[in-house]
Design an enzyme around this catalytic site. Structure first.
Site, PDB file in Angstrom:
ATOM      1  N   LYS A  86       0.758  -1.300   0.017  1.00 59.68           N
ATOM      2  CA  LYS A  86       0.088   0.058   0.103  1.00 59.68           C
ATOM      3  C   LYS A  86       0.901   1.067   0.149  1.00 59.68           C
ATOM      4  O   LYS A  86       1.936   1.224   0.773  1.00 59.68           O
ATOM      5  CB  LYS A  86      -1.166  -0.027   1.430  1.00 59.68           C
ATOM      6  CG  LYS A  86      -1.999   1.163   1.323  1.00 59.68           C
ATOM      7  CD  LYS A  86      -3.088   0.753   2.380  1.00 59.68           C
ATOM      8  CE  LYS A  86      -4.214   1.940   2.584  1.00 59.68           C
ATOM      9  NZ  LYS A  86      -4.925   1.504   3.697  1.00 59.68           N
ATOM     10  N   SER A 161      -9.917   1.504   2.532  1.00 62.63           N
ATOM     11  CA  SER A 161      -8.745   2.198   1.532  1.00 62.63           C
ATOM     12  C   SER A 161      -7.948   1.418   1.069  1.00 62.63           C
ATOM     13  O   SER A 161      -7.249   1.891   0.130  1.00 62.63           O
ATOM     14  CB  SER A 161      -8.266   3.433   2.413  1.00 62.63           C
ATOM     15  OG  SER A 161      -7.391   2.845   3.482  1.00 62.63           O
ATOM     16  N   SER A 185      -9.967  -0.993   6.715  1.00 60.77           N
ATOM     17  CA  SER A 185      -9.413  -0.671   5.678  1.00 60.77           C
ATOM     18  C   SER A 185      -8.717  -1.878   4.845  1.00 60.77           C
ATOM     19  O   SER A 185      -8.329  -1.756   3.703  1.00 60.77           O
ATOM     20  CB  SER A 185      -8.437   0.561   5.442  1.00 60.77           C
ATOM     21  OG  SER A 185      -9.279   1.829   5.136  1.00 60.77           O
TER      22      SER A 185
END
Ligand code: GLN
Length: 503
Positions: A86, A161, A185
């Site tokens: 990420k 996310s 997330s």
């Protein structure tokens, strides 16, 4: 609109199995990484999982793994396994943007501890994945680089996310990716993409080098195709780190040891308060999962924990409060973007106005408001009291149960744009994941069933602090009972290349 992937079939056995083959010299890391990069080149233009693909560095790292194998050394359990990180995990000399214009071109001078541990275990990063800006969102649509698409249906969101990481695993681009989970997330996008997503106990995995959103809630964790891989990945990244003051002083445990133990005699509580707020498919999947565990010998009962329904309100005061403080450091001086002006205050203001997107600004304003004199106690203080009530409610539940079962999300993946106009609608996506973060507990989402439009549905297993072993054991039992069609990899039906990239 999807079919089984053929070229990513080598990943279907999972990351750990692939690492074992590379370690044994059955296949070279270079072959694996080259194949992964080829596959990525085909699908990535339609999916936009990545903000940055670091192909050259990946090939170099693969060669280093192969050299270790050739010399008879041990390259580690994830030898040659392609992974995705990420883009809020710091990577030395490699752009780390948090999908925000304000961090454009910022290259951290150090690696996150997790990134270092993964490299030491032989894993090979293919690049940095897309996220909601600063991890604020549930659909990856607040990204300044444009949304990621769900490989199961390109007209839908992958969740967020950590949407880029979830979609990359679901599409078979990598068998293992990493995300961060502040309010859901990792687990929510995992559920919407048909992959496993694990949020560890707060403090089990070092946050050093994770760009801070809400420091009392943030944790890094894996997204994988199998529960076993989640256990292996956790083992690699967990363990004490003196560079994170909130890191627990514990060694990483062997999380795979109990995976096959079954659930005989285990006490499982189904959180009844969450079922009416989930769609019929999502609550149906939980009931089916409960039945499967019961047939496998677990003692399953429903449990009322009404306090958990207040988690969302408390979270949307606590997380913005912490974010408003954490994001104060983006001032146009220390990192990334700067918009020049005649004086410093105007430069700061102009940089922040241009650099942050609307959702991040909303959070900063909300957080500043709830922390300001006169409002602090009514909002922030009250939210902290609710957080304590939730911790106590969980404590009571865990006197009676070893693990809890809940839906991960209220619905299957929703269409792109469906919730962007209404922040509250978007926030409600995290209703079932947030209480875990407020308590600092672990939880994992397992792909379990197929719902509307043939889209995957995840079921969540929650456990008390440091209950990862029993949680993963339950997750493994669920995986064995799950509809095998509900999990990735899926081959996306490729569409037009996506527009939009940040400078
Ligand atoms: N969707 C939640 C939010 O926007 C959670 C995000 C996260 O876990 N990083 O705050």
């Amino acid at each position: 609109m999807t079919g089984r992937s053929s070229s990513s079939e080598s990943f279907a056995g999972g990351a750990a199995a692939l690492g074992a083959r590379v370690r044994a010299g059955e296949v070279s890391a270079r072959q694996v990484v080259e194949a992964a990069l080829e596959e990525l080149a085909v699908s990535e233009p339609s999916l936009h999982c990545f903000n940055l693909v670091t192909a050259d560095a990946a090939l170099e790292a693969a060669d280093a793994v192969d050299a270790t194998v050739a010399l008879g050394g041990d390259p580690g359990p994830l030898a040659g396994v392609p992974i995705a990180l990420k883009d809020n995990l710091c990577t030395r000399g490699v752009a780390t943007t948090c999908s925000s214009r304000i961090l454009t071109c910022w290259e951290p001078p150090y690696d996150a501890t997790v990134v270092r541990r993964l490299a030491a275990a032989g894993a090979v990063s293919l690049g940095k994945t897309n996220l909601d800006e600063f991890a604020m969102g549930s659909s990856t649509e607040t990204s300044a680089t444009g949304p990621t698409r769900n490989p199961w249906d390109l007209s839908r969101v992958p969740g967020g996310s950590s949407g880029g990481s979830a979609a990359a695993v679901a599409a078979g681009l990598v068998p293992l990716a990493f995300g961060s989970d502040t309010g859901g997330s990792i687990r929510q996008p995992a559920a919407l993409c048909g992959v496993v997503g694990l949020k560890p106990t707060y403090g089990l995995v070092s946050r050093y080098g994770l760009v801070a959103f809400a420091s009392s809630l943030d944790q890094i964790g894996p997204l994988t195709l199998t529960v076993r891989d989640a256990a292996v990945a956790l083992q690699v990244i967990a363990g004490h780190d003196p560079l994170d003051s909130t890191s627990l002083d514990l060694p990483a445990a062997d999380y795979t040891a109990e995976l096959g133990r079954g659930v005989e005699g285990l006490r499982v509580g189904v959180i009844s308060d969450f079922l009416p707020d989930a769609s019929a498919t999502c609550s149906g999947a939980v009931r089916q999962a409960a039945e499967a565990l019961s047939s496998a010998g677990a003692r399953v009962e429903e449990v009322d924990i009404p306090e958990l329904l207040h988690g969302l309100s408390a979270y949307y005061l606590i997380a913005p409060a912490e974010a408003s403080s954490n994001l104060a450091r983006y001032d146009g001086v220390r990192y990334g973007l700067r918009v020049e002006a005649d004086d410093v205050a105007t430069m700061n203001a102009k940089t922040r106005a241009a650099g942050f997107g609307p959702e991040v600004k909303r959070r900063i304003m909300l957080g500043t408001y709830v922390l300001s004199a006169g409002y602090y106690d009514a909002y922030y203080g009250q939210a902290l009291r609710v957080r304590t009530l939730i911790v106590r409610a969980f404590e009571r539940a865990y006197e009676r149960f070893d693990v809890l079962l809940a839906p991960t999300t209220p619905s299957v993946a929703f269409p792109l744009g469906a919730k962007t106009a209404d922040p509250i609608e978007m926030y409600l996506s995290d209703l079932f994941t947030i209480p875990t973060n407020l308590a600092g507990h672990p939880a994992v989402s397992v792909p379990f069933a197929l719902g509307e439009e043939g889209l995957p549905v995840g079921v969540q297993v929650l456990a008390p602090a440091l209950g990862e072993a029993v949680m993963l054991r339950t997750a493994a039992a669920l995986e064995a009972a799950a509809d095998p069609g509900a999990r990735g990899p899926v081959r996306p039906q490729l569409g037009e290349a996506l527009e939009g990239a940040v400078s």
